[in-house]
Motif scaffolding. Structure first.
Motif, mmCIF file in Angstrom:
data_model
loop_
_atom_site.group_PDB
_atom_site.id
_atom_site.type_symbol
_atom_site.label_atom_id
_atom_site.label_comp_id
_atom_site.label_asym_id
_atom_site.label_seq_id
_atom_site.Cartn_x
_atom_site.Cartn_y
_atom_site.Cartn_z
ATOM 1 N N ARG A 142 9.045 -2.185 21.184
ATOM 2 C CA ARG A 142 8.306 -3.353 20.677
ATOM 3 C C ARG A 142 7.145 -2.933 19.780
ATOM 4 O O ARG A 142 6.903 -3.538 18.735
ATOM 5 N N GLY A 143 6.417 -1.910 20.182
ATOM 6 C CA GLY A 143 5.304 -1.425 19.370
ATOM 7 C C GLY A 143 5.765 -0.911 18.020
ATOM 8 O O GLY A 143 5.152 -1.189 16.987
ATOM 9 N N LEU A 144 6.872 -0.157 18.009
ATOM 10 C CA LEU A 144 7.410 0.360 16.751
ATOM 11 C C LEU A 144 7.912 -0.764 15.853
ATOM 12 O O LEU A 144 7.711 -0.724 14.636
ATOM 13 N N GLU A 145 8.541 -1.772 16.435
ATOM 14 C CA GLU A 145 8.993 -2.917 15.641
ATOM 15 C C GLU A 145 7.811 -3.631 14.999
ATOM 16 O O GLU A 145 7.882 -4.048 13.841
ATOM 17 N N GLU A 146 6.716 -3.767 15.736
ATOM 18 C CA GLU A 146 5.521 -4.426 15.195
ATOM 19 C C GLU A 146 4.925 -3.618 14.040
ATOM 20 O O GLU A 146 4.547 -4.167 13.013
ATOM 21 N N VAL A 147 4.865 -2.296 14.206
ATOM 22 C CA VAL A 147 4.346 -1.444 13.134
ATOM 23 C C VAL A 147 5.244 -1.539 11.904
ATOM 24 O O VAL A 147 4.756 -1.657 10.776
ATOM 25 N N GLU A 148 6.558 -1.505 12.104
ATOM 26 C CA GLU A 148 7.498 -1.633 10.984
ATOM 27 C C GLU A 148 7.304 -2.973 10.267
ATOM 28 O O GLU A 148 7.316 -3.043 9.042
ATOM 29 N N ARG A 149 7.112 -4.052 11.039
ATOM 30 C CA ARG A 149 6.906 -5.377 10.450
ATOM 31 C C ARG A 149 5.619 -5.396 9.632
ATOM 32 O O ARG A 149 5.594 -5.907 8.498
ATOM 33 N N LEU A 150 4.547 -4.826 10.167
ATOM 34 C CA LEU A 150 3.274 -4.794 9.446
ATOM 35 C C LEU A 150 3.374 -3.962 8.171
ATOM 36 O O LEU A 150 2.818 -4.336 7.133
ATOM 37 N N LEU A 151 4.092 -2.839 8.233
ATOM 38 C CA LEU A 151 4.277 -2.019 7.037
ATOM 39 C C LEU A 151 5.080 -2.765 5.972
ATOM 40 O O LEU A 151 4.758 -2.693 4.790
ATOM 41 N N ALA A 152 6.105 -3.487 6.391
ATOM 42 C CA ALA A 152 6.909 -4.268 5.436
ATOM 43 C C ALA A 152 6.069 -5.363 4.798
ATOM 44 O O ALA A 152 6.141 -5.585 3.586
ATOM 45 N N ASP A 153 5.235 -6.043 5.593
ATOM 46 C CA ASP A 153 4.345 -7.082 5.059
ATOM 47 C C ASP A 153 3.373 -6.484 4.051
ATOM 48 O O ASP A 153 3.147 -7.040 2.978
ATOM 49 N N PHE A 154 2.802 -5.340 4.399
ATOM 50 C CA PHE A 154 1.851 -4.666 3.517
ATOM 51 C C PHE A 154 2.532 -4.258 2.209
ATOM 52 O O PHE A 154 1.995 -4.465 1.118
ATOM 53 N N LYS A 155 3.748 -3.717 2.315
ATOM 54 C CA LYS A 155 4.492 -3.304 1.121
ATOM 55 C C LYS A 155 4.750 -4.497 0.208
ATOM 56 O O LYS A 155 4.603 -4.399 -1.006
ATOM 57 N N ARG A 156 5.128 -5.643 0.796
ATOM 58 C CA ARG A 156 5.362 -6.852 -0.011
ATOM 59 C C ARG A 156 4.082 -7.295 -0.717
ATOM 60 O O ARG A 156 4.103 -7.691 -1.872
ATOM 61 N N LYS A 157 2.963 -7.239 -0.005
ATOM 62 C CA LYS A 157 1.693 -7.679 -0.577
ATOM 63 C C LYS A 157 1.240 -6.780 -1.721
ATOM 64 O O LYS A 157 0.795 -7.273 -2.750
ATOM 65 N N ILE A 158 1.334 -5.474 -1.543
ATOM 66 C CA ILE A 158 0.851 -4.591 -2.610
ATOM 67 C C ILE A 158 1.825 -4.502 -3.771
ATOM 68 O O ILE A 158 1.411 -4.208 -4.883
ATOM 69 N N SER A 159 3.108 -4.770 -3.544
ATOM 70 C CA SER A 159 4.061 -4.690 -4.647
ATOM 71 C C SER A 159 3.773 -5.777 -5.678
ATOM 72 O O SER A 159 4.047 -5.614 -6.855
ATOM 73 N N GLY A 160 3.186 -6.888 -5.263
ATOM 74 C CA GLY A 160 2.821 -7.949 -6.182
ATOM 75 C C GLY A 160 1.546 -7.668 -6.973
ATOM 76 O O GLY A 160 1.235 -8.351 -7.922
ATOM 77 N N MET A 161 0.817 -6.635 -6.585
ATOM 78 C CA MET A 161 -0.443 -6.311 -7.240
ATOM 79 C C MET A 161 -0.243 -5.424 -8.478
ATOM 80 O O MET A 161 -1.134 -5.315 -9.306
ATOM 81 N N PHE A 162 0.923 -4.794 -8.594
ATOM 82 C CA PHE A 162 1.101 -3.829 -9.676
ATOM 83 C C PHE A 162 2.187 -4.251 -10.587
ATOM 84 O O PHE A 162 3.179 -4.498 -10.622
#
Length: 85
Positions: free
Chosen positions: A65-85
Motif C-alpha cells: 500500500r505504501g509503495l502504491e501511494e508513492v507511485e501514485r504521488l510520483l505519477a501526479d507530480f510527473k503530470r504536473k511538471i510535464s505541463g510546465m515545460f
C-alpha cells in the motif's frame, strides 16, 4: 494492479520508483533507525536490526500500500511538471 506506472516504448509497465532506494526502518526494541532497500523488504519481510539483532517483521500488505501511494504521488507530480515545460 492499481499502482501508477508509465508505459515504455515496448508497451510494458515501468515503475517510476527505484526499488534500490533505501528507506528508514525503526526498531521497536532498541529505538534505533537504520536503512534498508525497498527491494530487500519485498523479497525478505523479516529484517534483523543491525544494532540489537531483533527480527523486525514488515507486513507485506502495508509495504504494498505504501509503495502504491508513492507511485501514485510520483505519477501526479510527473503530470504536473510535464505541463510546465
Amino acid at each position: 494492479d492499481c499502482s501508477e506506472s508509465s508505459k515504455s516504448a515496448m508497451g510494458e509497465e515501468v515503475n517510476m520508483l527505484d526499488h534500490s532506494v533505501k528507506i528508514s526502518i525503526f526498531c521497536p526494541k532498541c529505538q534505533e533507525k537504520f536503512k534498508e532497500s525497498i527491494a530487500r523488504l519485498e523479497t525478505d519481510p523479516v529484517i534483523p536490526c543491525p544494532f540489537c539483532g531483533v527480527s523486525i517483521h514488515v507486513k507485506a500488505e502495508d509495504l504494498r500500500r505504501g509503495l502504491e501511494e508513492v507511485e501514485r504521488l510520483l505519477a501526479d507530480f510527473k503530470r504536473k511538471i510535464s505541463g510546465m515545460f
